[in-house]
Write a protein that holds these residues in place. Structure first.
Motif, short mmCIF file in Angstrom:
data_model
loop_
_atom_site.label_atom_id
_atom_site.label_comp_id
_atom_site.label_asym_id
_atom_site.label_seq_id
_atom_site.Cartn_x
_atom_site.Cartn_y
_atom_site.Cartn_z
N ALA A 135 9.85 92.50 120.23
CA ALA A 135 9.33 93.26 121.36
C ALA A 135 9.20 94.71 120.92
N ASP A 136 8.08 95.32 121.25
CA ASP A 136 7.83 96.71 120.88
C ASP A 136 7.54 97.49 122.16
N PHE A 137 8.53 98.25 122.61
CA PHE A 137 8.38 98.97 123.87
C PHE A 137 7.63 100.28 123.72
N ARG A 159 4.64 100.15 122.64
CA ARG A 159 3.30 99.67 122.97
C ARG A 159 3.21 98.98 124.32
N ARG A 160 4.32 98.50 124.83
CA ARG A 160 4.30 97.70 126.06
C ARG A 160 5.46 98.10 126.95
N GLN A 161 5.16 98.28 128.22
CA GLN A 161 6.19 98.60 129.20
C GLN A 161 6.49 97.35 130.03
N SER A 209 6.97 94.85 133.06
CA SER A 209 6.31 94.73 134.36
C SER A 209 7.35 94.80 135.47
N PHE A 233 10.50 91.77 130.15
CA PHE A 233 9.31 92.63 130.15
C PHE A 233 8.05 91.95 130.66
N GLU A 234 8.08 90.65 130.83
CA GLU A 234 6.93 89.96 131.39
C GLU A 234 7.39 88.68 132.07
N CYS A 287 9.78 86.61 129.72
CA CYS A 287 9.87 87.12 128.34
C CYS A 287 11.02 88.11 128.30
N TYR A 321 12.69 87.28 122.62
CA TYR A 321 12.10 88.27 121.72
C TYR A 321 13.25 89.10 121.17
#
Length: 190
Positions: free
Chosen positions: A73-75, A77-79, A81, A101-102, A109, A135
């Motif tokens: 998981a790469d935070f 690039r992704r926040q 939800s 995160f999802e 996820c 992840y």
């Protein structure tokens, strides 16, 4: 899952050792020393490498994650939800070092500092009512992302509660009286 003694475990150890050798994180001699110890003990290769001082737990965990094919998981690039964050309480996230995160179609996820922590996976699965897709995330990055994610939710909840007109108006005299009373209470012995 049960495995016959020496069958799959030896293969996993060889694979883990090979990964660490290819990365230059371990020498042939160090690997041979740990494998020789493993023949007489019931511990895993990674545990022995840490015990011998050849590697730290984070290095072993990263190699195991790669060996198992667990995505990262790469935070940056992704926040996370809002739906994912609502599925897991901040208390549970911090306790188990996880960050959802999802959430889609009944699957959550979950970024984890230790994606092999069955207790954390089961706790999140039961409390969220969703299946878990693991992840990996470095612990320091995960804790920072968790603070940001849940901190921002708390700030939003407070902002929602602090709507104009909802608060009783306090005049300056009442405010001073309240401040004086708080100071008196602070001076009292507990």
């Amino acid at each position: 899952m049960l495995t016959a003694p020496g069958s799959r475990i030896a293969d996993q150890s060889t694979q883990l050792g090979q990964i660490l050798l290819e990365r230059g994180q371990l020498t042939e001699g160090q690997l041979e020393q740990a494998v020789a110890m493993q023949a007489h003990r019931s511990e895993r290769l990674g545990e022995l490498l840490c015990e011998l001082g050849h590697l730290d737990q984070q290095t072993v965990r990263q190699a195991l994650v790669d060996q198992a094919g667990i995505p990262q998981a790469d935070f940056a690039r992704r926040q996370p939800s809002g739906a994912a964050l609502e599925a897991v309480s901040a208390e549970l996230a911090f306790k188990h070092k996880v960050l959802p995160f999802e959430s889609q179609n009944g699957t959550l996820c979950l970024a984890m500092a230790d994606p092999f922590d069955r207790g954390a996976i089961e706790a999140v699965r039961v409390l969220s009512g969703q299946s878990i897709e693991r992840y990996f995330c470095l612990e320091a990055d995960l804790l920072e992302a968790t603070r940001e994610a849940y901190g921002s939710n708390v700030a939003r909840m407070i902002a929602d509660l602090d709507l104009p007109g909802d608060q009783p108006e306090i005049n300056e005299a009442d405010e001073q009286q309240l401040a004086n009373r708080l100071q008196e209470l602070a001076r009292e012995p507990t």
